[in-house]
Design an enzyme around this catalytic site. Structure first.
Site, PDB file in Angstrom:
ATOM      1  N   CYS A  63      11.217 -29.013   7.121  1.00 55.90           N
ATOM      2  CA  CYS A  63      11.380 -29.736   6.095  1.00 55.90           C
ATOM      3  C   CYS A  63      10.593 -29.517   5.013  1.00 55.90           C
ATOM      4  CB  CYS A  63      11.370 -31.295   6.504  1.00 55.90           C
ATOM      5  SG  CYS A  63       9.744 -31.952   6.854  1.00 55.90           S
ATOM      6  N   ASP A  64       9.237 -29.285   5.250  1.00 57.32           N
ATOM      7  CA  ASP A  64       8.386 -28.922   4.159  1.00 57.32           C
ATOM      8  C   ASP A  64       8.721 -27.575   3.288  1.00 57.32           C
ATOM      9  OD1 ASP A  64       7.448 -27.561   6.263  1.00 57.32           O
ATOM     10  OD2 ASP A  64       5.282 -28.583   6.071  1.00 57.32           O
ATOM     11  N   THR A  65       8.968 -26.561   4.127  1.00 57.94           N
ATOM     12  CA  THR A  65       9.123 -25.568   3.315  1.00 57.94           C
ATOM     13  C   THR A  65      10.381 -25.415   2.568  1.00 57.94           C
ATOM     14  OG1 THR A  65      10.574 -24.255   5.478  1.00 57.94           O
ATOM     15  CG2 THR A  65       8.242 -24.045   5.393  1.00 57.94           C
TER      16      THR A  65
ATOM     17  N   GLU B 236       9.184 -27.346  -0.509  1.00 56.13           N
ATOM     18  CA  GLU B 236       8.510 -26.533  -1.185  1.00 56.13           C
ATOM     19  C   GLU B 236       9.316 -25.521  -2.028  1.00 56.13           C
ATOM     20  OE1 GLU B 236       5.530 -27.821  -2.145  1.00 56.13           O
ATOM     21  OE2 GLU B 236       4.697 -28.344  -0.424  1.00 56.13           O
TER      22      GLU B 236
END
Length: 719
Positions: free
Chosen positions: A448-450, A453
């Site tokens: 989710c965070d990659t 970003e």
């Protein structure tokens, strides 16, 4: 072909012959054996840097302002950009990854190239504990049975004599810890595959668990994906109970690894024998009881036909994991285990050859030798942070960075995942079309965070005048749709998937050396990254139909982040060290919804926490022990990366007192080298509370970002 120079009495290859190749995001090291090859493929600045060779980059003008320092940093770091637009780096730290890969090569009778043998010996010699010669769970940890037994095995596999001083010291330490009999579960499994331990001494890992109905609260589909995929392959191998045929090296290792005579050991009595220094998460009574039940089930009750059905079911899942990741798999533990499973089942085959090849994706060369990375790279992750740092400095339209930024955008364009996995529901996979992976597209896993970003970075870049629009509106919306599927009931976001079971399942944590490994958890870091990506999307498309839903998601996430704050004002970081890392992210989330030091008690507590940890030299330094204990622990040295995180957090909070922030910025500037680089300091990352991992590009991306934010808020000068 090989240099006559030595490290101690260990030979080394000629470092000038190594090259890093990038091909559609895949990064592999190659050793050139002829002068003709060397002449045809010159060594790049990035190659030299990663190998610790002189880069011959120029001395730059002494920076007088924060943005001067940022430009110097970019002058250096831009030279490390690979031809496809990404930045590569070592992603080492864990000391059980190289054993997993080399044991798989050994068990499958795969040829280990001579240059690997030489450089693996050098690396393990360099990373042996300076006091006792053993190895720990990670490079900065104390020696353990897990680390020492498995890395000793690797040295022997790659050709080191048992009489070599490195082996003698390691063996002495291993025996003082109780010998390989004291290995934790993962070590017992790897040694069993080699024929250096017996399967009856391994706690049950029955594949029949995968046949349970999905509603069962402890079904493996509910486990955290890394744990799930490792135990998927382990369960298949446990059921087969096969091992490499005994040969001279096996016989020798059986003598060297144990305090007792190997033939005298009743391994069935040692399923729970684990060295105290290895145990981070002790067995619960519930786990011990379940293990006893499953041991009786497997030996006396389970019909052989049911075992066969379970193995076939699990093997299909293994094959789907291979096919959905182009045989790279999720990481450097389940890849080698799948490799062995395919070899034991199929013999020499296309799948086996593909695994032999993709193991190379995890191997990394540096000045100390060859190691194994924690994934097949951090390409998308680090490239996104570099882009954001440049934008924070206000350099997006600067002509000298245009080519660098276009290449970075092109890389993110090519690495977005554009299709769902094969048999997604059967293989328990998260939606992935539109996601950005941590490493490369072919690996195929949503994070989710990659994803967030990557989304944010593409939106920022494509908003720069004159920048090409490579990622379409439709593909950007696909990314948003992935993120919107990943919010949990408490408002937070986890890593790869939705939370599928509660933390009570940690009572069945059988890994022994890791914490918080059984299920997904909400993380302030992942949660912040996600809502920042979503908010950037709304900023770019203010009239988008998803706006209202995104605003609701953001509101719920911020409430989760506020509740996750520790009593001292910090947030616990699960992916970086530790409280400084997570506090940087959490304050960014609060800032995005208008909270500041002036109007928010949550922000004031965060600022008070950070200021209480600032050192006399103006910086911050946090030890990895914070991750293990959950208590802020000072590092013996100030760390430039912790300092960058802390000053970014203070600026996120809208703290208007310039002095403490400026002191941190000045430390960052003092630590910068005349050629623009920052030197490597302590390890930066962590997973599962107990295992540290390196993020060496953080010393560039977050320092540059901190310098840029400071210049924008306080002006481009320091006193």
């Amino acid at each position: 072909m090989y240099s006559k120079t030595v490290q101690g009495d260990l030979p080394t290859t000629e470092l000038a012959r190594w090259r890093l190749k990038t091909e559609d995001g895949r990064q592999t090291w190659h050793y050139l054996k002829t002068d003709e090859e060397v002449a045809a493929w010159p060594q790049s600045v990035a190659d030299k840097y990663h190998l610790g060779l002189p880069t011959d980059l120029p001395i730059l003008p002494t920076p007088g302002t924060p943005l001067d320092a940022a430009r110097n940093g970019l002058s250096f770091f831009s030279k490390l950009q690979l031809s496809e637009g990404q930045w590569a780096c070592e992603y080492g730290g864990p000391m059980f990854l190289l054993p997993a890969t080399m044991i798989a090569y050994f068990v499958t009778n795969s040829e280990i190239p001579e240059e690997w043998r030489i450089e693996i010996q050098r690396y393990l010699a360099a990373r042996a504990h300076p006091e006792d010669g053993g190895w720990g769970l990670h490079i900065e940890g104390e020696s353990t049975v897990f680390g020492t037994a498995l890395n000793y095995v690797v040295l022997r596999i790659v050709g080191m004599s048992p009489d070599h001083p490195v082996c003698i010291r390691a063996r002495k330490t291993l025996h003082s810890l109780g010998g390989a009999l004291q290995s934790p579960l993962w070590g017992k499994v790897m040694l069993s595959l080699m024929g250096c331990y017996r399967w009856e001494g391994v706690n049950p890992i029955p594949p029949e668990l995968w046949l349970l109905p999905n509603w069962v609260p402890f079904h493996p589909w509910r486990w955290w994906v890394h744990n799930r995929q490792v135990f998927l392959a382990m369960s298949y191998l446990y059921s087969l109970k096969k091992a490499r045929p005994v040969d001279d090296i096996t016989i020798a290792l059986r003598k060297e690894l144990y305090v007792e005579s190997y033939d005298s050991i009743d391994f069935s009595l040692h399923r729970n024998t684990v060295a105290p220094k290895d145990i981070y998460h002790p067995h619960t009574k519930a786990l011990d009881a379940l293990n006893e039940i499953l041991a009786v089930w497997g030996k006396w009750i389970c019909p052989s036909k049911l075992q066969e059905i379970a193995r076939n079911h699990v093997y299909k899942l293994i094959k789907l994991e291979d096919e959905n990741s182009d045989y790279c798999c999720l990481g450097p533990v389940n890849n080698p285990l799948n490799f062995v499973a395919r070899y034991f089942t199929e013999g020499e085959s296309h799948a086996v050859n593909m695994h032999r090849e993709t193991i190379k994706d995890f191997l990394w060369m540096k000045n100390e030798g060859m190691l194994a990375n924690g994934t097949d790279g951090v390409q998308c992750w680090d490239t996104s942070f570099l882009i954001q740092g440049v934008i924070e400095c206000g350099f997006g339209e600067d002509p000298q960075y245009r080519d660098m930024l276009i290449k970075a955008l092109q890389f993110l364009d090519t690495q977005q995942i554009r299709e769902e996995p094969k048999e997604k529901d059967f293989s328990y996979r998260q939606q992935r079309k539109g996601a950005w992976p941590f490493s490369k597209r072919a690996q195929g896993y949503t994070v989710c965070d990659t994803t967030a970003e990557g989304l944010k970075s593409v939106l920022l870049l494509q908003d720069v005048p004159g920048m090409p629009k490579l990622v379409s509106d439709e593909r950007l919306q696909d990314s948003v749709e992935v993120l919107l599927t990943m919010q949990n009931a408490n408002g937070g976001f986890a890593s790869y998937e939705l939370i599928r079971a509660g933390p009570w399942l940690e009572s069945l944590n059988a890994a022994e050396v890791f914490g918080r490994i059984m299920v997904e958890y909400p993380y302030p870091e992942c949660s912040t990254a996600t809502i920042m990506g979503l908010q950037q999307f709304v900023k770019t498309y203010p009239n988008h139909p998803r706006r209202t839903r995104i605003e609701n998601v953001v509101g719920r996430t911020v409430q989760y982040i506020k509740k996750a704050q520790e009593p001292d004002g910090s947030w616990y970081g699960s992916w970086g060290i530790c409280f400084t890392y997570a506090t940087m992210f959490a304050t960014e989330a609060l800032k995005s919804t208008g909270e500041t030091y002036e109007n928010s008690p949550t922000m004031r507590k965060a600022v008070e926490f950070l200021l209480s940890k600032q050192r006399d030299d103006g910086g911050w330094g946090e030890s990895y022990k914070s991750c293990e204990t959950g208590i802020y622990t000072e590092h013996k040295e100030t760390q430039v990366v912790n300092t960058a995180w802390a000053v970014i957090a203070l600026m996120n909070a809208g703290y208007k007192e310039r002095g403490p922030i400026e002191r941190g910025i000045k430390l960052i500037m003092r630590r910068q080298q005349p050629n623009g680089e920052w030197l490597q300091e302590a390890i930066e990352g962590v997973f599962n509370k107990s295992c540290m991992i390196s993020y060496p590009n953080y010393k560039f991306t977050f320092t540059i970002k901190a310098l840029g934010i400071y210049a924008r808020i306080f002006g481009n000068e320091v006193c």
